[in-house]
Design a protein around this motif. Structure first.
Motif, PDB file in Angstrom:
ATOM      1  N   GLY A 163       0.955  -1.288   0.108  1.00  0.00           N
ATOM      2  CA  GLY A 163      -0.444   0.575  -0.318  1.00  0.00           C
ATOM      3  C   GLY A 163       0.636   1.210   0.008  1.00  0.00           C
ATOM      4  N   ILE A 164       1.747   1.380  -0.204  1.00  0.00           N
ATOM      5  CA  ILE A 164       2.716   2.211   0.131  1.00  0.00           C
ATOM      6  C   ILE A 164       3.808   1.958  -1.535  1.00  0.00           C
ATOM      7  CG2 ILE A 164       5.257   3.446   0.937  1.00  0.00           C
ATOM      8  CD1 ILE A 164       4.832   1.622   3.700  1.00  0.00           C
ATOM      9  N   PRO A 165       3.053   3.523  -2.451  1.00  0.00           N
ATOM     10  CA  PRO A 165       4.032   3.660  -3.391  1.00  0.00           C
ATOM     11  C   PRO A 165       5.311   3.826  -3.212  1.00  0.00           C
ATOM     12  CG  PRO A 165       2.075   5.400  -3.155  1.00  0.00           C
ATOM     13  CD  PRO A 165       2.638   4.861  -1.482  1.00  0.00           C
ATOM     14  N   TYR A 166       5.916   3.029  -4.736  1.00  0.00           N
ATOM     15  CA  TYR A 166       7.493   2.647  -4.224  1.00  0.00           C
ATOM     16  C   TYR A 166       8.052   4.270  -4.766  1.00  0.00           C
ATOM     17  CZ  TYR A 166      11.556   1.588  -5.432  1.00  0.00           C
ATOM     18  OH  TYR A 166      12.717   0.953  -5.861  1.00  0.00           O
ATOM     19  N   ASP A 167       6.965   4.799  -5.614  1.00  0.00           N
ATOM     20  CA  ASP A 167       7.612   6.075  -6.096  1.00  0.00           C
ATOM     21  C   ASP A 167       8.116   7.183  -4.705  1.00  0.00           C
ATOM     22  OD1 ASP A 167       6.512   5.615  -8.756  1.00  0.00           O
ATOM     23  OD2 ASP A 167       4.043   5.892  -8.463  1.00  0.00           O
ATOM     24  N   LEU A 168       7.631   7.221  -3.859  1.00  0.00           N
ATOM     25  CA  LEU A 168       8.330   7.856  -2.688  1.00  0.00           C
ATOM     26  C   LEU A 168       9.494   7.363  -2.380  1.00  0.00           C
ATOM     27  CD1 LEU A 168       5.417   7.630  -0.530  1.00  0.00           C
ATOM     28  CD2 LEU A 168       5.220   9.594  -1.801  1.00  0.00           C
ATOM     29  N   GLU A 169       9.263   6.100  -2.089  1.00  0.00           N
ATOM     30  CA  GLU A 169      11.352   5.984  -1.557  1.00  0.00           C
ATOM     31  C   GLU A 169      12.617   6.236  -3.767  1.00  0.00           C
ATOM     32  OE1 GLU A 169      11.984   1.938  -1.402  1.00  0.00           O
ATOM     33  OE2 GLU A 169      10.161   1.617  -0.357  1.00  0.00           O
ATOM     34  N   GLU A 170      11.312   6.388  -4.732  1.00  0.00           N
ATOM     35  CA  GLU A 170      11.949   6.840  -5.886  1.00  0.00           C
ATOM     36  C   GLU A 170      12.492   8.161  -4.918  1.00  0.00           C
ATOM     37  OE1 GLU A 170      10.426   5.708  -9.537  1.00  0.00           O
ATOM     38  OE2 GLU A 170      11.275   3.950  -9.106  1.00  0.00           O
ATOM     39  N   ALA A 171      11.398   9.020  -5.380  1.00  0.00           N
ATOM     40  CA  ALA A 171      11.844  10.831  -5.229  1.00  0.00           C
ATOM     41  C   ALA A 171      12.439  10.662  -4.408  1.00  0.00           C
ATOM     42  CB  ALA A 171      10.424  11.145  -4.601  1.00  0.00           C
ATOM     43  N   ALA A 172      12.897  10.302  -3.389  1.00  0.00           N
ATOM     44  CA  ALA A 172      14.265  10.359  -2.238  1.00  0.00           C
ATOM     45  C   ALA A 172      15.132   9.996  -2.860  1.00  0.00           C
ATOM     46  CB  ALA A 172      13.553   9.605  -0.750  1.00  0.00           C
ATOM     47  N   MET A 173      15.134   8.981  -3.033  1.00  0.00           N
ATOM     48  CA  MET A 173      16.484   8.592  -3.860  1.00  0.00           C
ATOM     49  C   MET A 173      16.870   9.859  -4.804  1.00  0.00           C
ATOM     50  SD  MET A 173      16.280   4.610  -4.141  1.00  0.00           S
ATOM     51  CE  MET A 173      14.774   4.588  -5.577  1.00  0.00           C
ATOM     52  N   ILE A 174      16.546  10.450  -5.808  1.00  0.00           N
ATOM     53  CA  ILE A 174      16.606  10.983  -6.851  1.00  0.00           C
ATOM     54  C   ILE A 174      17.088  12.447  -5.909  1.00  0.00           C
ATOM     55  CG2 ILE A 174      15.205  13.004  -8.656  1.00  0.00           C
ATOM     56  CD1 ILE A 174      13.994  10.664  -9.204  1.00  0.00           C
ATOM     57  N   ASP A 175      16.224  12.689  -4.611  1.00  0.00           N
ATOM     58  CA  ASP A 175      16.842  13.864  -3.717  1.00  0.00           C
ATOM     59  C   ASP A 175      18.417  13.675  -2.952  1.00  0.00           C
ATOM     60  OD1 ASP A 175      14.874  15.218  -5.098  1.00  0.00           O
ATOM     61  OD2 ASP A 175      13.267  14.317  -2.861  1.00  0.00           O
ATOM     62  N   GLY A 176      18.948  12.423  -3.626  1.00  0.00           N
ATOM     63  CA  GLY A 176      20.228  12.093  -2.952  1.00  0.00           C
ATOM     64  C   GLY A 176      20.211  10.976  -2.089  1.00  0.00           C
ATOM     65  N   LEU A 265      -3.614   0.910  15.957  1.00  0.00           N
ATOM     66  CA  LEU A 265      -4.169   0.157  15.392  1.00  0.00           C
ATOM     67  C   LEU A 265      -5.189   0.153  14.117  1.00  0.00           C
ATOM     68  CD1 LEU A 265      -4.547  -3.075  16.186  1.00  0.00           C
ATOM     69  CD2 LEU A 265      -6.124  -2.766  17.473  1.00  0.00           C
ATOM     70  N   VAL A 266      -6.366   1.267  14.409  1.00  0.00           N
ATOM     71  CA  VAL A 266      -7.678   1.026  13.983  1.00  0.00           C
ATOM     72  C   VAL A 266      -6.650   2.001  11.680  1.00  0.00           C
ATOM     73  CG1 VAL A 266      -9.193   2.787  13.114  1.00  0.00           C
ATOM     74  CG2 VAL A 266      -9.260   2.486  15.916  1.00  0.00           C
ATOM     75  N   SER A 267      -6.242   3.279  12.647  1.00  0.00           N
ATOM     76  CA  SER A 267      -5.776   3.241  10.748  1.00  0.00           C
ATOM     77  C   SER A 267      -4.378   2.310  10.303  1.00  0.00           C
ATOM     78  CB  SER A 267      -4.576   4.659  11.540  1.00  0.00           C
ATOM     79  OG  SER A 267      -3.360   4.087  11.549  1.00  0.00           O
ATOM     80  N   GLY A 268      -4.098   1.590  10.895  1.00  0.00           N
ATOM     81  CA  GLY A 268      -3.249   1.053  10.921  1.00  0.00           C
ATOM     82  C   GLY A 268      -3.976  -0.599   9.785  1.00  0.00           C
ATOM     83  N   MET A 269      -5.492  -0.922  10.322  1.00  0.00           N
ATOM     84  CA  MET A 269      -6.412  -1.710   9.853  1.00  0.00           C
ATOM     85  C   MET A 269      -6.957  -1.527   8.433  1.00  0.00           C
ATOM     86  SD  MET A 269      -8.394  -3.659  13.356  1.00  0.00           S
ATOM     87  CE  MET A 269      -8.949  -4.923  12.500  1.00  0.00           C
ATOM     88  N   THR A 270      -7.156  -0.551   8.590  1.00  0.00           N
ATOM     89  CA  THR A 270      -7.716   0.549   7.420  1.00  0.00           C
ATOM     90  C   THR A 270      -6.364   0.266   5.958  1.00  0.00           C
ATOM     91  OG1 THR A 270      -8.928   1.430   8.558  1.00  0.00           O
ATOM     92  CG2 THR A 270      -8.695   2.468   6.636  1.00  0.00           C
ATOM     93  N   ALA A 271      -5.185   0.693   6.785  1.00  0.00           N
ATOM     94  CA  ALA A 271      -4.222   1.207   5.555  1.00  0.00           C
ATOM     95  C   ALA A 271      -3.855  -0.462   4.695  1.00  0.00           C
ATOM     96  CB  ALA A 271      -2.728   2.014   6.277  1.00  0.00           C
ATOM     97  N   GLY A 272      -3.908  -1.316   5.972  1.00  0.00           N
ATOM     98  CA  GLY A 272      -3.425  -2.708   5.676  1.00  0.00           C
ATOM     99  C   GLY A 272      -3.854  -3.406   4.280  1.00  0.00           C
ATOM    100  N   ALA A 273      -4.841  -2.485   3.696  1.00  0.00           N
ATOM    101  CA  ALA A 273      -6.162  -3.982   2.705  1.00  0.00           C
ATOM    102  C   ALA A 273      -4.940  -3.995   1.456  1.00  0.00           C
ATOM    103  CB  ALA A 273      -6.848  -2.866   2.285  1.00  0.00           C
ATOM    104  N   VAL A 274      -4.273  -5.188   0.579  1.00  0.00           N
ATOM    105  CA  VAL A 274      -3.963  -5.626  -0.009  1.00  0.00           C
ATOM    106  C   VAL A 274      -5.081  -5.261  -1.461  1.00  0.00           C
ATOM    107  CG1 VAL A 274      -2.696  -7.257  -1.694  1.00  0.00           C
ATOM    108  CG2 VAL A 274      -3.273  -7.344   0.927  1.00  0.00           C
ATOM    109  N   LYS A 275      -4.725  -4.421  -2.817  1.00  0.00           N
ATOM    110  CA  LYS A 275      -5.475  -4.453  -3.574  1.00  0.00           C
ATOM    111  C   LYS A 275      -5.390  -5.260  -4.765  1.00  0.00           C
ATOM    112  CE  LYS A 275      -4.920   0.811  -3.500  1.00  0.00           C
ATOM    113  NZ  LYS A 275      -4.409   2.001  -4.317  1.00  0.00           N
ATOM    114  N   GLY A 276      -6.456  -5.839  -5.422  1.00  0.00           N
ATOM    115  CA  GLY A 276      -6.477  -6.988  -6.260  1.00  0.00           C
ATOM    116  C   GLY A 276      -5.494  -5.995  -7.589  1.00  0.00           C
TER     117      GLY A 276
END
Length: 276
Positions: A163-176, A265-276
Motif C-alpha cells: 500500500g506504500i507507493p514505490y514512487d516515494l522511495e524513488e523520489a527520496a533517492m532522486i533527492d540524494g 491500530l485502527v488506522s493500520g487495519m485500514t491502511a493494510g488492505a491489499v489491492k487486487g
C-alpha cells in the motif's frame, strides 16, 4: 447517502447491544473478583455486588511464583513479537517490491502456514525442541511463539508495504538518499501502523498461549502466567474468586498495550488492505 434519524438511532442501539454482549463476560469476571467466597458460590446472580473485598487480589498476587511467571511471560512474548517484526519486515519488503520466480508460490505457503491449526504443530514442535535439547527452557517457547506468529506478521506487513507507493522511495533517492536511507526515512515511518497492528495480534497470541507452556516447561520456575492461572484449581475445589482476580491481573498488560496503540491500530487495519 445520508441516513435518517431513525436509521442512526437503530444502528446505535444495535451497536450498544452488541458491545454489551461482548463486554458482559469481562464485567462478570471483574465483579466476581470483588466478591467474598460466600457470594461467589451463591445461587443469586448479583449484577452489582452488595459487598466488595480485595482479598482475592491479595491472595492472587501473593501466590507463590507470580512474579517469576510474569517475568517469563514478558520475556517470551516480547522476544517473540520483536523477532517476528524484524524478520517480518525483512521478508515483506522483497515480497512486495521485487518480482521473482516462485514469489506467488511462497506467498501461498505463508498463507497456508498461517491457516494451519496450532494444535497440529504441537507434536512436530515438541520433537524438534527435544532433539535440539531446548525442552524446559524459555528459548523453546520463544522460538515456538516466533514461528507461529511469523506467517501472520509477514502476510500483514506484505499488504502494508504494497500500500506504500514505490514512487516515494524513488523520489527520496532522486533527492540524494541511498536505497537504505530512502527505506529508513520514507517507508519505515509509513509502516508504523502496520507494525503496531501486527505486534498487537502477535502479542495477544503469545500472551494467551497455554498448551506449549504447560508441556514444554516441566520446571515450575520456567512456566508462564496462563499455567499459573490453572494452579487455582485443586483436586477438591476451585478458588473462583482467586481465579477471577488473577484473570483481571493477567489481562492488564494486554489491555494497557492495546490502549497505548489503539489509534495506530485502527488506522493500520485500514491502511493494510491489499489491492487486487
Amino acid at each position: 447517502m445520508k441516513k435518517s434519524l431513525t436509521q442512526r438511532v437503530t444502528l446505535s442501539v444495535i451497536g450498544i447491544l452488541v458491545a454489551l454482549v461482548f463486554f458482559f463476560p469481562t464485567y462478570w469476571m471483574f465483579t466476581t473478583s470483588l466478591k467474598t467466597p460466600g457470594d461467589v458460590l451463591s445461587p443469586k446472580y448479583d449484577l452489582i455486588p452488595t459487598s466488595a473485598t480485595l482479598s482475592n487480589f491479595a491472595s492472587a498476587l501473593t501466590k507463590p511464583g507470580f512474579v517469576t511467571y510474569l517475568g517469563n511471560s514478558l520475556i517470551v512474548t516480547l522476544g517473540a513479537v520483536i523477532a517476528a517484526l524484524v524478520v517480518g519486515v525483512l521478508a515483506a519488503i522483497p515480497l512486495a517490491r521485487f518480482r521473482f520466480r516462485g514469489r506467488k508460490g511462497f506467498l501461498l505457503l505463508i498463507l497456508m502456514a498461517q491457516l494451519a491449526p496450532l494444535s497440529a504443530l504441537f507434536i512436530p514442535m515438541y520433537l524438534l525442541m527435544r532433539d535440539l535439547g531446548l525442552l524446559n527452557t524459555l528459548p523453546s517457547l520463544l522460538l515456538v511463539y516466533f514461528a507461529t506468529s511469523l506467517p501472520f506478521t509477514v502476510w500483514m506487513l506484505y499488504g502494508f508495504v504494497n500500500g506504500i507507493p514505490y514512487d516515494l522511495e524513488e523520489a527520496a533517492m532522486i533527492d540524494g538518499c541511498s536505497r537504505t536511507g530512502a527505506f529508513r526515512r520514507v517507508t519505515l515511518p509509513l509502516l508504523g501502523p502496520g507494525l503496531v497492528t501486527t505486534s498487537v495480534f502477535s502479542f495477544i497470541t503469545a500472551w494467551n498461549e497455554f498448551l506449549f507452556a504447560l508441556v514444554f516447561m516441566r520446571d515450575q520456575s520456567k512456566q508462564t502466567l496462563p499455567v499459573w492461572l490453572s494452579s487455582f484449581r485443586t483436586a477438591f475445589s476451585v478458588d473462583w474468586g482467586g481465579v477471577m482476580a488473577a484473570s483481571v491481573v493477567y489481562a492488564i498488560p494486554a489491555l494497557v498495550f492495546f490502549l497505548i496503540v489503539q489509534r495506530k491500530l485502527v488506522s493500520g487495519m485500514t491502511a493494510g488492505a491489499v489491492k487486487g
